[in-house]
Design an enzyme around this catalytic site. Structure first.
Site: not given
Lengths: 597, 182, 596
Positions: C281, C284, C301, C321, C360, C363, C368, C505
């Site tokens: 990251e 990036e 994230c 990102s 999550k 996710e 993807e 989190c």
């Protein structure tokens, strides 16, 4: 009135009585006897005609001649000159045309109308509700003109306070005080709301008032806006009243066009406009904070108070909410003055109240009477008593929030405090007369069924508690009442009254608790003897064919379960095991041979 | 539906959309939600989901909020109502005289469950509590009219009566629209 | 400070501050008035009527959560009549509630249960019809059981006011009121962000995470699988609470030991992947920064934030990102690099993640994120589920000897540890980006500006004479506010960290329930959990992601370099707009759903 030559109506209101009205009447009677005219003349009494400063009042028909300031000595002259010689006594005639006396002039002089005093409903039935000109002709918007040109907002509030007017929606909060609280708030954005969400089943006071005379409400609201410093009024009205909505819309358009609504009203600096907001089928939206949420576009659910709407209401701004009937009284308070208004009614409750008289009475309909009128006068006087020779059992006031008052309360002088003391409430004006053929338990169930269905569901006591009360009552009316049920109803009821978030929950147990208090033995009969003395709860009934049965077989033919047996011309019999208590046989029998026991 | 009826509906929808655009710029636009839902129901007879979505996007009100409002108020229908409401009485007398069989017949004939409306928009099927006509049980009520002593054949006959009347109306309206509007 | 006023509670006088409610005053004085729908972070409902008290002069009881104190007020909190009323009110709730405490997820840790015990219900007087609804098990992450709902409205207020997702509403009315998404859609078709905050505030089991413990136990007993597990930084900072320990203890070593005892062959650490994420990251970001790429760049994230973004801010996809979350990077690397290294068939690897997060779970199922035709993470369990499994297997997490994680995916830097708290990702990224860009060591690696519980935090640093402006938001409502600022002025910030849950989190939807003397979303507890992670960071010798030798090895042996084609294939993903069934208000508003 039919065969008599003359009708004399003597005002029997409290002011006239204090001024020797009885003695005047006595003198008239004596003179008529002396002139041998008594049998040609009908003498009526009426409720307060409203011209209290000119009393005692006498009205002579035909011709509607109104005499005032009478003394017993005047009786001779009136009988001789007017009745015998045909010429009214001009020095005693009052030409003044009192605001609400007009209604009486047109409709008065009957059992139903004579005792009434129409202030809020003064124009209903007289004006064309869709014609602004009619309203103007009846001194419409004169109060507004006076307020805008001669009075400061504070003076208006003082006048309303002095009048003693209390909120007609049911709570009875002093109107002037409510206006003062709202006026006091320093905010510049304020709102004035008319609560036209009349949801009590069987109540139609507000609907009739709006359909019959929409402008009085507009005028009242504009005056209210001026007094508290608001420029935007909102009328929240049920969607189920399309005609009332239509009439309001027309009235608003007409008022706008004539400069009575909108910018710079009547050329003054004051601007005020009114918007109509439709309800959508939720009784709870009659509660102030629920209504505010509904107007804001939310579910109509109340919230805790404080803050009160006068401090933080619609969109968080100071808001004044009054009922339709309260607004309808405002123009009269201004024109006729607080002193006159406060001379009507009782010490704590001034003015009149509109009631929707319904149920087991001869004359049902909308009535408006001074506070302090007794229940007996209303039910047996105006209402004409109980039909079919039945016995009076109770009167239910206040709709689903009220209680049932039995015989011992008939002489209660109606006002906010006395009704509450008797165990009911004034409410918005529903008044249902009950006779011996009505089951009080079933009536309580009817009301809680309504409240349960309309509960918004926010707070636990109302959402869950009324459901449980309904379940218990349903069991009782179905013959499955159990020992301890009454105690459970009382326990739940008292808790719901004290712990609910809003007035709907707080008053939902009222019909149940008041019927238990006043008719406990009926409940006990249902539970322990499985008996319904009014013969209404079908599960507790037996249909029994009596000895006078002629054996025509009509009942046998209609019975859906073939429970009736018998030969032609012989007494038939209903099998109690098969009978499903639909009552069709009872309706079919032309000989009254079937009894409900 | 006739051509003209469709056109009327389109016009109403167009003015509703224009109205919503004006509401957006007023103070407290969310306070017009109930009024707008009333207008939607006036056009469609109920609140279609697509319309609720459109109102949500136009006025920027969360859809869940609109759903909460639409379900709170009894006045709003969330399902379309048919031209004729068929209520079947489920009181004891009717039950004993075979109301369930009549209900099954209706469900099969109309092809819908209780509470639903036929795809052609002609009938909504409801259950009712005692209609007070126990002498002629079992009973159905179509709009305000009561029909009693029903069996399978009679029930279907009644439904067909209404279907025929609707078809006749349709043909007449179609002919009129072909003739052109006055 | 304003002048104190005098109130009387239960016949004793006290001096208190004005401008507060009776409940607030009573709490400070040590009178705990029972309550259900009240929560200090949410608007006041006054709905449950459990907190009723008597105020002299008021005819009816008042809700102490809403009624303000005034000078001379006389209050009673515990009269016989009040006790009876409260008892009856709670019984009424129980009468419309399933009677299955023993088989309920929250047996022993349910607010309703505790309340019922505290008012002493010994008999049922008012039993009657009980509501019946279908459970909604459609979502991978959050399930609904409306029969357990007591209509406190906390979930609706949380979802509208604090998360501003506005997925939930109370629908219908009266006895038939139910909490549901718009149109009563299954959660999986709704705009639910899967953040799980509704679970955190729910006093009963009306909202729960989708439970995979049975499936996991089954798979743990399958001899053919190689069982690999990773666990998030926030898990170690909070799991102790589920075992009765005080908040703020770092149970990392004990977690690792317990997971091994549970049957996992390899216990790795998500913090390793956090370091990996920073490598990708930061690189990036620097690439965009140096070559005029789309800025500001926004971190990715938080899975709830990602779903929220795809639904409501799809126009900002170019800003986000392309990095996967640490959990998914770890999963990808497990099934490729690790499998190859240990010569294991990746299809035989069971990749499990213990997360503080319910999103999550959603996710891990995203197509993807598939890796060579396999899911990177096969099963996600929350901290709560893991705690239950450990207890159920008879493992004593509290006293077990701590152990170290396995290699090659277990070693982590301090920067990886602070990922769990709001501002942590930003801080970790700054530590690496600065050194990658300038070539110099960043001395002050603790960036105070982005620490703490303020909803939106701003900071800036200078890299080689260039000013980099950063912002951090936690909770989706704050994210929304921050993005409004960005939409008005895209040059205001260069780099933004967004975490979907309040506190980051550590406050995730999968964290242990509030224990007996605390409430959900308690700021103190969030601070303590965050402090555990900051202390962990301090205690490590390696505190920068790029200094992690195992990460360096991973690049050398497999990924080559950050943003390489292989890195792109396995560690990066793409997003696409999802059509929302609901919408959120784009403008900041006073209104907040149905609660006021």
């Amino acid at each position: 009135m039919a065969n008599k030559r003359f009708t004399l109506t003597c005002c029997d209101g409290s002011s006239c009585l204090r001024n020797q009205a009885r003695q005047v009447r006595q003198a008239l009677e004596e003179e008529l006897e002396r002139q041998q005219l008594r049998q040609d003349v009908e003498i009526h009494l009426s409720g307060c005609v409203g011209m209290c400063s000119k009393g005692p009042i006498l009205i002579v028909n035909p011709g509607y001649i109104m005499y005032g300031n009478l003394r017993p000595e005047d009786a001779v002259e009136i009988v001789q000159k007017h009745l015998v010689e045909g010429e009214p006594v001009s020095r005693l005639v009052i030409s003044e045309d009192h605001l609400f006396n007009r209604f009486y002039r047109i409709f008065g002089d009957s059992e139903f109308f004579g005792r009434q005093m129409r202030i809020a409903l003064r124009n209903c039935g007289i004006v064309d509700p869709e014609k602004l000109d009619d309203y103007l002709a009846m001194r419409g918007y004169e109060a507004l003109a006076r307020v805008l040109t001669e009075m400061t907002p504070q003076q208006v509030i003082e006048e309303v306070k002095k009048s003693g007017l209390r909120g007609r929606g049911g709570a009875g909060f002093p109107t002037g005080l409510k206006w003062e609280y709202t006026a006091r708030q320093p905010e510049s954005e304020k709102y004035v709301i008319c609560n036209a969400d009349e949801g009590d089943p069987g109540a139609f006071m507000d609907r009739s008032a709006i359909e019959g005379d929409p402008h009085t409400i507009l005028e009242g609201m504009i005056i209210g806006g001026y007094a508290v410093g608001s420029h935007q009024g909102i009328i929240y009205i049920r969607a189920e009243y399309p005609l009332a909505v239509k009439r309001l819309q027309k009235a608003i358009e007409d008022a706008r066009r004539e400069g009575l609504l909108g910018e710079r009203i009547l050329g003054s600096d004051f601007s005020f406009d009114i918007r109509i907001c439709l309800g959508a089928g939720a009784f709870v939206c009659g509660e102030e904070t629920a209504m505010i949420h509904s107007i804001e576009g939310y579910r109509g659910m109340p919230r805790p108070r404080p803050p009160y709407p006068s401090v933080s209401g619609l969109f968080g701004k100071p808001t004044l909410i009054n009922n339709v009937e309260t607004w309808a009284n405002i123009p009269v308070v201004i024109i006729e003055g607080a002193k006159w208004f406060s001379s009507i009614g009782t010490a704590t409750s001034k003015g009149t109240k509109v009631f929707a008289l319904a149920g087991k009475v001869h004359n049902t309909g909308l009535i408006e009477v001074p506070m302090g009128t007794t229940l007996r006068d209303i039910i047996f006087g105006i209402g004409g008593g109980i039909p079919n020779g039945k016995k009076f059992k109770a009167v239910q006031t206040g709709g689903p929030s009220g209680g049932c008052l039995p015989e011992q309360y008939l002489d209660t002088q109606i006002d906010y405090e006395s009704l509450t003391k008797a165990g009911s409430i004034m409410g918005s004006g529903g008044m249902i007369v009950i006779d011996e053929d009505s089951c009080m338990v079933k009536m309580a169930k009817f009301f809680i069924e309504f409240t349960q269905d309309e509960s918004c569901g926010k707070c636990t006591p109302c959402r869950e508690g009324t459901k449980r009360m309904l379940e218990i009552l349903t069991r009782i009316t179905k013959g499955d009442g159990r020992p301890g049920d009454i105690e459970k109803l009382e326990r739940l009821g008292m808790m719901i009254q004290k712990a609910s978030l809003c007035g709907l929950g707080q008053s939902a147990p009222n019909p149940i608790l008041s019927t238990i208090r006043n008719f406990r033995d009926e409940y006990e009969e249902h539970i322990h003897q499985k008996k319904c003395r009014a013969h209404e709860c079908t599960a507790l009934l037996s249909f029994i064919i009596q000895d006078n049965c002629v054996g025509c077989g009509a009942c046998k033919r209609v019975c859906p379960v073939n429970a009736i047996s018998g030969n032609r011309k012989e007494k038939h019999v209903i099998s109690q095991q098969l009978c499903i208590k639909c009552g069709q046989c009872y309706l079919a029998c032309k000989f009254n041979a079937i009894a409900k026991e | 539906m006739t051509q003209t009826a469709v056109q009327v509906k389109e016009d109403k929808l167009q003015s509703l959309r224009e109205y919503m655009q004006t509401v957006k710029d007023r103070p407290y636009p969310e306070s017009y939600l109930i009024e707008i839902l009333h207008k939607v129901q006036n056009i469609f007879g109920y609140l279609p989901r697509e319309m609720m979505d459109e109102v949500a996007h136009t006025l920027e009100i969360p859809t869940a909020h609109i759903w909460g409002v639409a379900t709170f108020y009894h006045h709003f229908n969330r399902e379309p109502i048919g031209k004729h409401v068929v209520s079947i009485c489920m009181g004891t007398a009717c039950y004993v005289k075979g109301a369930s069989a009549v209900l099954e017949t209706l469900k099969k004939e109309l092809g819908i469950e209780v509470g639903k409306t036929t795809p052609d928009g002609l009938f909504t099927l409801r259950e009712a509590r005692c209609l007070g006509a126990c002498g002629i049980a079992p009973v159905i009520m179509v709009d305000e009219k009561i029909y009693g002593q029903l069996d399978t054949k009679k029930t279907i006959d009644i439904i067909n009566q209404y279907r025929k009347a609707a078809a006749v109306e349709q043909t007449a309206a179609g002919a009129e629209s072909r003739r052109g509007k006055p | 400070m304003s002048k104190l006023i005098t109130i009387t509670i239960n016949n004793k006088s006290y001096q208190v501050e004005p401008n507060q409610t009776i409940m607030q005053a009573a709490d400070k004085l040590g009178f705990h008035i029972p309550r259900l729908c009240y929560h200090p972070k949410l608007s006041i409902e006054g709905a449950c009527r459990v907190c009723i008290v008597e105020v002299e002069g008021m005819r009816n009881y008042v809700a102490s959560c809403a009624f303000p104190v005034s000078d001379g007020m006389k209050i009673r909190t515990n009269t016989q009549a009040l006790r009876k009323a409260r008892r009856d009110i709670i019984e009424l709730i129980l009468d419309n509630h399933p009677q299955d405490c023993h088989v309920c997820e929250r047996d022993g840790n349910c607010e309703l249960q505790r309340l019922a015990a505290s008012v002493g219900i010994r008999a049922r007087h008012f039993e009657g019809e009980r509501k019946r609804y279908e459970k909604d098990l459609s979502s991978d992450a959050v399930i609904r059981d409306p029969e357990k709902c007591i209509l406190c409205g906390r979930c609706v207020r949380m979802c509208s006011e604090i998360q501003q997702v506005h997925n939930l509403t109370q629908a219908h009315r009266g006895f038939h009121t139910v909490v549901m998404p718009a149109y009563n859609l299954p959660m999986t078709e709704s705009v639910c962000s899967t953040c799980g905050q509704c679970i955190n505030v729910c006093p009963t089991a009306a909202f729960l995470e989708k439970n995979y413990t049975q499936e996991l136990f089954e798979k743990l007993n399958d001899p053919n699988l190689v069982k690999v597990v990773q666990f998030a930084p926030s898990v170690r900072a909070a799991i102790g609470e589920a075992f009765g320990l005080e908040p703020g203890l770092n149970m990392e070593g004990q977690m690792i030991a317990s997971l091994r005892k549970l049957g996992f062959d390899y216990v790795f650490d998500t913090q390793f992947a956090a370091d990996l994420t920073i490598m990708e990251e930061a690189s990036e970001f620097l690439e965009r920064f140096q070559s005029g790429g789309v800025l500001p760049m926004i971190t990715s994230c938080s899975s709830a934030w990602m779903k929220y973004m795809e639904q409501f801010y799809a126009d900002m996809i170019p800003n986000v990102s392309t990095c996967k979350s640490p959990m998914s990077m770890q999963g990808a690397v497990t099934k490729t690099y690790f499998a190859k290294k240990k010569k294991i068939d990746p299809h035989k690897i069971l990749s499990v993640a213990v997360m503080c997060c319910t999103a999550k779970k959603y996710e891990a199922a995203r197509p993807e994120l598939m890796v060579d035709g396999m899911r990177g993470v096969d099963i996600v369990v929350t901290t709560r589920e893991a705690a239950w499994m450990i207890k159920s297997a008879g493992i004593d997490l509290v006293h077990i000897q701590p152990e170290e994680p396995d290699h090659p995916l277990g070693l982590s830097s301090g920067a990886g540890a602070i990922f769990g708290t709001t501002g942590g990702v930003m801080e970790a990224a700054i530590r690496t980006a600065y050194e990658l860009y300038t070539g110099e060591t960043l001395v002050d690696i603790e960036v105070e500006a982005v620490r703490g519980l303020k909803g939106i935090k701003e900071g800036s640093l200078t890299m080689d004479g260039k000013e980099i402006r950063v912002a951090v938001a936690h909770g989706l409502a704050n994210a929304s506010r921050l993005l409004e600022r960005v939409q008005q002025d895209p040059t205001r910030y260069h780099f933004i960290e967004i975490m979907g849950c309040p506190g980051g989190c550590i406050g995730g939807g999968g964290q242990p329930y509030a224990q007996i003397n605390s409430i959900p979303l308690d700021d103190e507890i969030l601070r303590k959990r965050a402090q555990a992670l900051y202390d962990l960071d301090k205690s490590k010798t390696i505190r920068r992601s790029h200094d992690n030798p195992d990460v360096q090895k991973l690049y050398k042996e497999f990924l080559q370099s950050p943003l390489s084609p292989i890195a792109h294939q396995y560690l990066h993903t793409h997003y696409k707009a999802k059509t929302p069934v609901g919408i959120i208000p784009k403008k900041e508003r006073i209104l907040s759903g149905d609660a006021k």
